[in-house]
Design a protein around this motif. Structure first.
Motif, PDB file in Angstrom:
ATOM      1  N   SER A 217       0.878  -1.151  -0.075  1.00  0.00           N
ATOM      2  CA  SER A 217       0.081   0.069   0.080  1.00  0.00           C
ATOM      3  C   SER A 217       0.988   1.092  -0.116  1.00  0.00           C
ATOM      4  O   SER A 217       1.985   1.091   0.283  1.00  0.00           O
ATOM      5  CB  SER A 217      -0.644  -0.013   1.368  1.00  0.00           C
ATOM      6  OG  SER A 217      -0.188   0.101   2.498  1.00  0.00           O
ATOM      7  N   LEU A 218       0.155   2.300  -0.372  1.00  0.00           N
ATOM      8  CA  LEU A 218       0.952   3.687  -0.195  1.00  0.00           C
ATOM      9  C   LEU A 218       1.544   4.012   1.244  1.00  0.00           C
ATOM     10  O   LEU A 218       2.710   4.478   1.545  1.00  0.00           O
ATOM     11  CB  LEU A 218       0.026   4.820  -0.386  1.00  0.00           C
ATOM     12  CG  LEU A 218       0.580   6.128  -0.759  1.00  0.00           C
ATOM     13  CD1 LEU A 218       1.852   6.112  -1.725  1.00  0.00           C
ATOM     14  CD2 LEU A 218      -0.457   7.148  -0.789  1.00  0.00           C
ATOM     15  N   TYR A 219       0.847   3.511   2.218  1.00  0.00           N
ATOM     16  CA  TYR A 219       1.434   3.488   3.766  1.00  0.00           C
ATOM     17  C   TYR A 219       2.679   2.555   3.681  1.00  0.00           C
ATOM     18  O   TYR A 219       3.689   3.203   4.436  1.00  0.00           O
ATOM     19  CB  TYR A 219       0.259   2.976   4.646  1.00  0.00           C
ATOM     20  CG  TYR A 219       0.687   2.850   6.026  1.00  0.00           C
ATOM     21  CD1 TYR A 219       0.714   4.016   6.643  1.00  0.00           C
ATOM     22  CD2 TYR A 219       1.404   1.794   6.617  1.00  0.00           C
ATOM     23  CE1 TYR A 219       0.916   4.079   8.245  1.00  0.00           C
ATOM     24  CE2 TYR A 219       1.576   1.645   7.946  1.00  0.00           C
ATOM     25  CZ  TYR A 219       1.691   2.836   8.610  1.00  0.00           C
ATOM     26  OH  TYR A 219       1.871   2.715  10.116  1.00  0.00           O
ATOM     27  N   ASP A 220       2.738   1.316   3.298  1.00  0.00           N
ATOM     28  CA  ASP A 220       3.794   0.440   3.380  1.00  0.00           C
ATOM     29  C   ASP A 220       4.973   1.154   2.640  1.00  0.00           C
ATOM     30  O   ASP A 220       6.011   0.911   3.196  1.00  0.00           O
ATOM     31  CB  ASP A 220       3.512  -0.567   2.721  1.00  0.00           C
ATOM     32  CG  ASP A 220       2.555  -1.553   3.164  1.00  0.00           C
ATOM     33  OD1 ASP A 220       2.374  -1.430   4.463  1.00  0.00           O
ATOM     34  OD2 ASP A 220       1.761  -2.385   2.616  1.00  0.00           O
ATOM     35  N   CYS A 222       5.575   4.511   1.674  1.00  0.00           N
ATOM     36  CA  CYS A 222       5.865   5.927   2.341  1.00  0.00           C
ATOM     37  C   CYS A 222       6.191   5.996   4.092  1.00  0.00           C
ATOM     38  O   CYS A 222       7.447   6.332   4.051  1.00  0.00           O
ATOM     39  CB  CYS A 222       4.849   6.977   1.996  1.00  0.00           C
ATOM     40  SG  CYS A 222       4.489   7.268   0.225  1.00  0.00           S
ATOM     41  N   ILE A 223       5.427   5.268   4.752  1.00  0.00           N
ATOM     42  CA  ILE A 223       5.468   5.304   6.206  1.00  0.00           C
ATOM     43  C   ILE A 223       6.609   4.111   6.589  1.00  0.00           C
ATOM     44  O   ILE A 223       7.502   4.259   7.541  1.00  0.00           O
ATOM     45  CB  ILE A 223       4.323   5.247   6.920  1.00  0.00           C
ATOM     46  CG1 ILE A 223       3.311   6.473   6.387  1.00  0.00           C
ATOM     47  CG2 ILE A 223       4.522   5.308   8.256  1.00  0.00           C
ATOM     48  CD1 ILE A 223       3.938   7.896   6.403  1.00  0.00           C
ATOM     49  N   ARG A 224       6.339   2.977   6.112  1.00  0.00           N
ATOM     50  CA  ARG A 224       6.996   1.563   6.812  1.00  0.00           C
ATOM     51  C   ARG A 224       8.457   1.699   6.010  1.00  0.00           C
ATOM     52  O   ARG A 224       9.282   0.957   6.829  1.00  0.00           O
ATOM     53  CB  ARG A 224       6.285   0.571   6.448  1.00  0.00           C
ATOM     54  CG  ARG A 224       5.143   0.559   7.328  1.00  0.00           C
ATOM     55  CD  ARG A 224       4.251  -1.014   6.979  1.00  0.00           C
ATOM     56  NE  ARG A 224       5.036  -2.102   7.392  1.00  0.00           N
ATOM     57  CZ  ARG A 224       4.787  -3.325   7.417  1.00  0.00           C
ATOM     58  NH1 ARG A 224       3.634  -3.843   6.699  1.00  0.00           N
ATOM     59  NH2 ARG A 224       5.714  -4.215   7.967  1.00  0.00           N
TER      60      ARG A 224
END
Length: 257
Positions: A217-220, A222-224
Motif C-alpha cells: 500500500s501507499l502506507y507501506d 511511504c511510512i514503513r
C-alpha cells in the motif's frame, strides 16, 4: 602538474562551493537534474537485479549486485546531477554558514521529488517493456523484503548513507574521471553487499515491485520504508559524515582562512 588527488581538508573546502552552487540552482534545473539522477540510480538497479537474480547463494548474489550497482553513482557524479543522498553533504556548507537552512531544505525537497520521478519512470518502463517478463515474482519479493521493522530500516539507512557519502567524498578527492569512478566503487559496493537501505534506490525497487504485483500500500511504501530510511540517510550523510568532516576540517577556521 596537478595533483592526482585532493587532501581531506581540500575536499571539505570544495564542498562549501558545491553546497552554495546546489543551493542556488533554479527550480527547473534542480528538478530536471534530480529526475536524471533518480533515473541513473534506477538504471543501475535494473542491471544489478538482472545480473544477480538467478544466483541462489545470497552472499554471491549480493557480491554480483554490489559490483554492478556503483554504475549508478558513477553516472550521477560524472554528469553532475542532483542525488538526494549525496546532497546530504550540503550540511558542510550549512554548518560553515555558507548557505541557509531553508535553502538546503529546499534543495533536499525538490531533489527528493525529482529522484522519485526519475526512479519510478525507469521502474515503469522496465516492467512494462517486459525486461523482467517471467520474473516479476522476484521483483515483488524484493519489494516485500523492504518492509522492515522501523528501527532496522532507520539504522540501515544511516549505515547506507555513511558509505554513499564516503563514495561521494572520495570521488571529490580524485581529479580525473577514472579516479572518481574507482574511488566511489568500493563504498557503494559495500552498502549493497551489506544489505543497507538507500532511499532513492528503494524508490525504484518499491515501484517496480508494485508494478510486478507486490501487495504494497501507499502506507507501506511511504511510512514503513521510505520515511525511516530517508531519516536514516539524512542522519548518516549530513550528521555523521558531513558534520564529522566539518568538525575535523572546518570548525574554528575563519571563512576567509
Amino acid at each position: 602538474m596537478n595533483p592526482r588527488s585532493l587532501s581531506p581538508a581540500e575536499v571539505c573546502e570544495s564542498f562549501l562551493t558545491v553546497g552554495q552552487r546546489k543551493a542556488a540552482l533554479p527550480f527547473g534545473k534542480m528538478l530536471v537534474s534530480a529526475i536524471l539522477a533518480g533515473a541513473f540510480i534506477a538504471l543501475a538497479g535494473v542491471a544489478s537485479t538482472w545480473s544477480s537474480m538467478e544466483v541462489a547463494n545470497l552472499s554471491l548474489r549480493r557480491l554480483i549486485a554490489g559490483c554492478v550497482f556503483p554504475a549508478g553513482l558513477a553516472m550521477v557524479v560524472l554528469t553532475g546531477t542532483e542525488l538526494f543522498t549525496g546532497n546530504c553533504m550540503m550540511s558542510i556548507a550549512w554548518l560553515d554558514r555558507r548557505i541557509t537552512l531553508s535553502r538546503m531544505l529546499r534543495n533536499w525537497g525538490v531533489v527528493y521529488l525529482g529522484n522519485f520521478m526519475g526512479a519510478a519512470a525507469v521502474a515503469a518502463m522496465a516492467v512494462w517493456s517486459g525486461v523482467f517478463a517471467g520474473r516479476e515474482d522476484f521483483l515483488a519479493a524484493t519489494a516485500m523484503g523492504k518492509l522492515l521493522p522501523v528501527e532496522q530500516a532507520l539504522l540501515r539507512g544511516v549505515l547506507c548513507n555513511v558509505l554513499v557519502c564516503l563514495g561521494v567524498w572520495m570521488a571529490a578527492a580524485a581529479t580525473d574521471a577514472g579516479g572518481k569512478v574507482v574511488s566511489l566503487f568500493f563504498p557503494v559496493a559495500a552498502f549493497i553487499m551489506a544489505g543497507y537501505e538507500h532511499s532513492v534506490a528503494n524508490m525504484y525497487y518499491l515501484t517496480a515491485g508494485v508494478l510486478a504485483g507486490a501487495d504494497l500500500s501507499l502506507y507501506d511504501i511511504c511510512i514503513r520504508n521510505l520515511l525511516p530510511v530517508t531519516i536514516g540517510n539524512i542522519m548518516g550523510g549530513s550528521v555523521i559524515l558531513g558534520g564529522g568532516c566539518w568538525y575535523i576540517y572546518r570548525k574554528g577556521i575563519k571563512k576567509n582562512g
